[in-house]
Design an enzyme around this catalytic site. Structure first.
Site, PDB file in Angstrom:
ATOM      1  N   GLY A 269      27.593   3.208  46.504  1.00 34.81           N
ATOM      2  CA  GLY A 269      28.642   2.315  46.944  1.00 34.81           C
ATOM      3  C   GLY A 269      29.812   3.033  47.574  1.00 34.81           C
ATOM      4  N   ASP A 270      30.961   2.349  47.633  1.00 34.52           N
ATOM      5  CA  ASP A 270      32.095   2.911  48.358  1.00 34.52           C
ATOM      6  C   ASP A 270      32.600   4.203  47.729  1.00 34.52           C
ATOM      7  OD1 ASP A 270      32.999   1.591  46.120  1.00 34.52           O
ATOM      8  OD2 ASP A 270      34.745   0.702  47.074  1.00 34.52           O
TER       9      ASP A 270
ATOM     10  N   THR B 219      30.771   6.352  46.052  1.00 29.40           N
ATOM     11  CA  THR B 219      29.758   7.354  46.383  1.00 29.40           C
ATOM     12  C   THR B 219      29.903   7.821  47.828  1.00 29.40           C
ATOM     13  OG1 THR B 219      28.209   6.390  44.794  1.00 29.40           O
ATOM     14  CG2 THR B 219      27.279   7.798  46.504  1.00 29.40           C
TER      15      THR B 219
ATOM     16  N   THR C 242      25.549  -1.551  47.446  1.00 29.50           N
ATOM     17  CA  THR C 242      26.390  -2.317  46.536  1.00 29.50           C
ATOM     18  C   THR C 242      25.820  -3.707  46.408  1.00 29.50           C
ATOM     19  OG1 THR C 242      28.540  -3.382  46.244  1.00 29.50           O
ATOM     20  CG2 THR C 242      27.936  -2.753  48.486  1.00 29.50           C
TER      21      THR C 242
ATOM     22  N   ASP D 271      27.260  -6.161  45.236  1.00 32.33           N
ATOM     23  CA  ASP D 271      28.325  -7.139  45.457  1.00 32.33           C
ATOM     24  C   ASP D 271      28.540  -7.458  46.933  1.00 32.33           C
ATOM     25  OD1 ASP D 271      28.722  -7.163  42.753  1.00 32.33           O
ATOM     26  OD2 ASP D 271      30.490  -5.872  42.782  1.00 32.33           O
TER      27      ASP D 271
ATOM     28  N   GLY E 133      30.296  -9.471  40.713  1.00 30.70           N
ATOM     29  CA  GLY E 133      31.308  -9.616  41.743  1.00 30.70           C
ATOM     30  C   GLY E 133      32.625  -9.092  41.216  1.00 30.70           C
ATOM     31  N   ARG E 134      32.753  -7.767  41.189  1.00 27.97           N
ATOM     32  CA  ARG E 134      33.952  -7.150  40.612  1.00 27.97           C
ATOM     33  C   ARG E 134      35.192  -7.507  41.421  1.00 27.97           C
ATOM     34  NH1 ARG E 134      35.448  -2.852  37.461  1.00 27.97           N
ATOM     35  NH2 ARG E 134      33.291  -2.585  36.811  1.00 27.97           N
TER      36      ARG E 134
END
Length: 536
Positions: free
Chosen positions: A236-237, A239, A265, A267, A311-312
């Site tokens: 994800g972002d 990473t 991700t 999400d 969905g953080r």
């Protein structure tokens, strides 16, 4: 065939635009692009101090054309030899009329424009090039997966391995076990087409994953010591930020190492790209939980089915699953604040729906209403190993609040069934759509690395695979725009209130709404034409 390299130097740093052309594009009459170094440009954010070594590569052209190009090995290692692409002798590609991508091909970031709009920002199109910068026998590639699980991880791993082996004849491929820390503290896993065969039918990742454990110098030391020259980083972002720093350290040391990111991700909160792999599978699996909640709520008197989905910071899974199921009465996401008590609040709406239908289904994203939970529980700002804030369980908290409200303040007796399918959704294999998409991502990553591109991530922009600079992926998060048409479609589907007052709506419109076509009579009191904010 010939190569044309345009370059400019700023502060002793040479930036170049790779304009190598294949047989189809070898036309001197075609427009030449210009390369500019523009760290203060209004079209982008300047690189942070952590990535200050390499400046953005900006290529400009006629009619407002802007290419946000990605780094290339030749930017810092001049005079690298090139080799014919093995694909030209691959029988699988012999029937394709033009299987090499035109070196001038770029993809526009925006496709909805006005007649007089500038051509705008573009990204370099992904795909195989006629010349490559690695001999097949010299390639030593590695793959690492970081962060949480996501459907499609094994598919991406499989297709990277098979693309390297079957398309380019690469035989040395390793999986870094257990995330970033695996570079310096764990064993590697040899990867071959035989090992990878069938893994796309399994959830999870065969090479393991973890959060944290990032040590840039140790990682690059390991890459250098092992002679690795192609690094594929899936995550994800956070990473991808780590991947960007790895590229910068590789570049600082002058290593011939291609660093390619593949955004992951569940999400769907990665910007620029159309969507992230695993998202379609997540929405499909979320519908199963919603359907179970709907069956429970219909089968019991005054019953509420409450489903918590992932969905953080972005509510895409909740919104799309709600739209797909058509059985949801209320969808709560992080981007749209809500309140419980009082006129127009959630409790009032629940009571109204129960009286009308005798049952109700509520979907809530895990990051929704965190400010309400924090205020109620006096929660702390603890973080996980990746630096993400640990969220309170909004689903459990909300279910308790709903029960307490109807027990203490109304005469209505309710049943509430709470379903949390979070880890079930993450762990399933990817569906057909995500399998195809993961294949395209993996092949684009391999083509890019072999062609010498580095310091970038791959992803689709308007359905075309592109190479996108790391800084564009990590500078922000993709979020649901609550003044957009898709959110309006969801509100129309559920008939729920927006839970926003007029002031909140106006502020959201001013902050988030993109310019759209104006209505004929949409003129402000001061005579200035305003933007259309309606939805349809």
């Amino acid at each position: 065939m010939h190569s044309v390299t345009n370059s400019s130097t700023v502060g002793g740093l040479k930036l170049s635009s790779d304009n190598t052309r294949n047989r189809k594009t070898d036309n001197p009459s075609r427009r030449k692009a210009k390369v500019k170094v523009s760290p203060q440009s209004s079209i982008m954010s300047p690189p942070s101090a952590a990535t200050a070594l390499s400046l953005p590569k900006i290529v400009t052209g006629d009619y407002g054309y802007v290419l946000e190009d990605v780094p290339h090995l030749t930017d810092y290692i001049p005079d690298l030899p090139t080799f014919p692409n093995p694909l030209q002798d691959n029988p699988a590609y012999a029937v394709v009329k033009q299987y090499f991508v035109d070196m001038d091909d770029t993809i526009a970031q925006k496709i909805v424009v006005h007649a007089n709009s500038p051509r705008g920002i573009h990204f370099r199109r992904a795909g195989p090039r006629q010349k490559v910068y690695f001999k097949s026998g010299d390639v030593h590639a590695c793959i690492v997966t970081c962060g949480g699980l996501c459907p499609g991880l094994n598919t991406v791993i499989r297709e990277i391995v098979c693309s390297l082996h079957d398309m380019y004849g690469v035989t040395r491929i390793e999986g870094i076990e257990g995330g970033y820390r695996g570079f310096y503290s764990r064993n590697t896993i040899p990867l071959t087409p035989k090992v990878a065969n069938g893994i796309h039918k399994r959830g999870g990742t065969i090479i393991g994953t973890s959060r944290g454990g990032y040590d840039n110098k140790k990682i690059v030391n390991s890459i250098e010591d092992r002679g690795i020259n192609q690094v594929y980083i899936i995550g994800g972002d956070g990473t991808q930020k780590g991947a960007s720093a790895i590229y910068e350290e590789v570049r600082r040391r002058g290593l011939k190492v291609a660093v390619i990111g593949i955004p992951k991700t569940i999400d769907n909160d990665i910007p620029i790209i159309d969507k992230s792999f695993g998202f379609d599978t997540a929405v499909e699996e979320a519908q199963r939980a919603i359907n179970a909640a709907h069956v429970e709520s219909e089968s019991n008197e005054n019953c509420i089915g409450l489903v918590k989905l992932m969905g953080r910071n972005s509510g895409f899974i909740a919104m799309y699953a709600t739209l797909a199921s058509r059985d949801v009465d209320c969808c709560l996401i992080p981007e749209s604040p809500f309140y419980l008590e009082g006129p127009g609040g959630l409790f009032e709406y629940i009571e109204k729906r129960i009286k009308e239908n005798g049952h109700m289904v509520i979907v809530v994203a895990e990051g929704a209403g965190q400010e309400l939970v924090a205020e109620s529980l006096r929660a702390t700002d603890n973080k996980d190993a990746s630096g993400n804030k640990l969220l309170d369980d909004i689903g459990l908290w909300l279910s308790q609040k709903i029960k307490a409200h109807f027990k203490n303040r109304t005469e209505m007796e309710i049943n509430l069934k709470y379903i949390d399918p979070t880890y079930m959704i993450r762990a399933v294999p990817s569906n057909a759509s995500d399998n195809v998409y993961s294949t395209l991502l993996a092949q684009s990553a391999v083509h890019g690395a072999m062609a010498g591109y580095t310091g970038c991530t791959v992803g689709p922009v308007h359905g075309r695979e592109c190479y996108i600079p790391f800084y564009r992926i990590t500078e922000m998060q993709n979020k649901v725009v609550i003044t957009d048409r898709m959110w309006a479609r969801m509100l129309s589907s559920t008939n729920q209130p927006s839970f926003l007052n007029t002031k909140d709506i106006i502020e959201s419109i001013m902050d988030e709404a993109p310019p759209t076509q104006l209505l004929d009579d949409q003129v402000a009191d001061n005579g200035v034409v305003t933007k259309e904010t309606g939805v349809c």
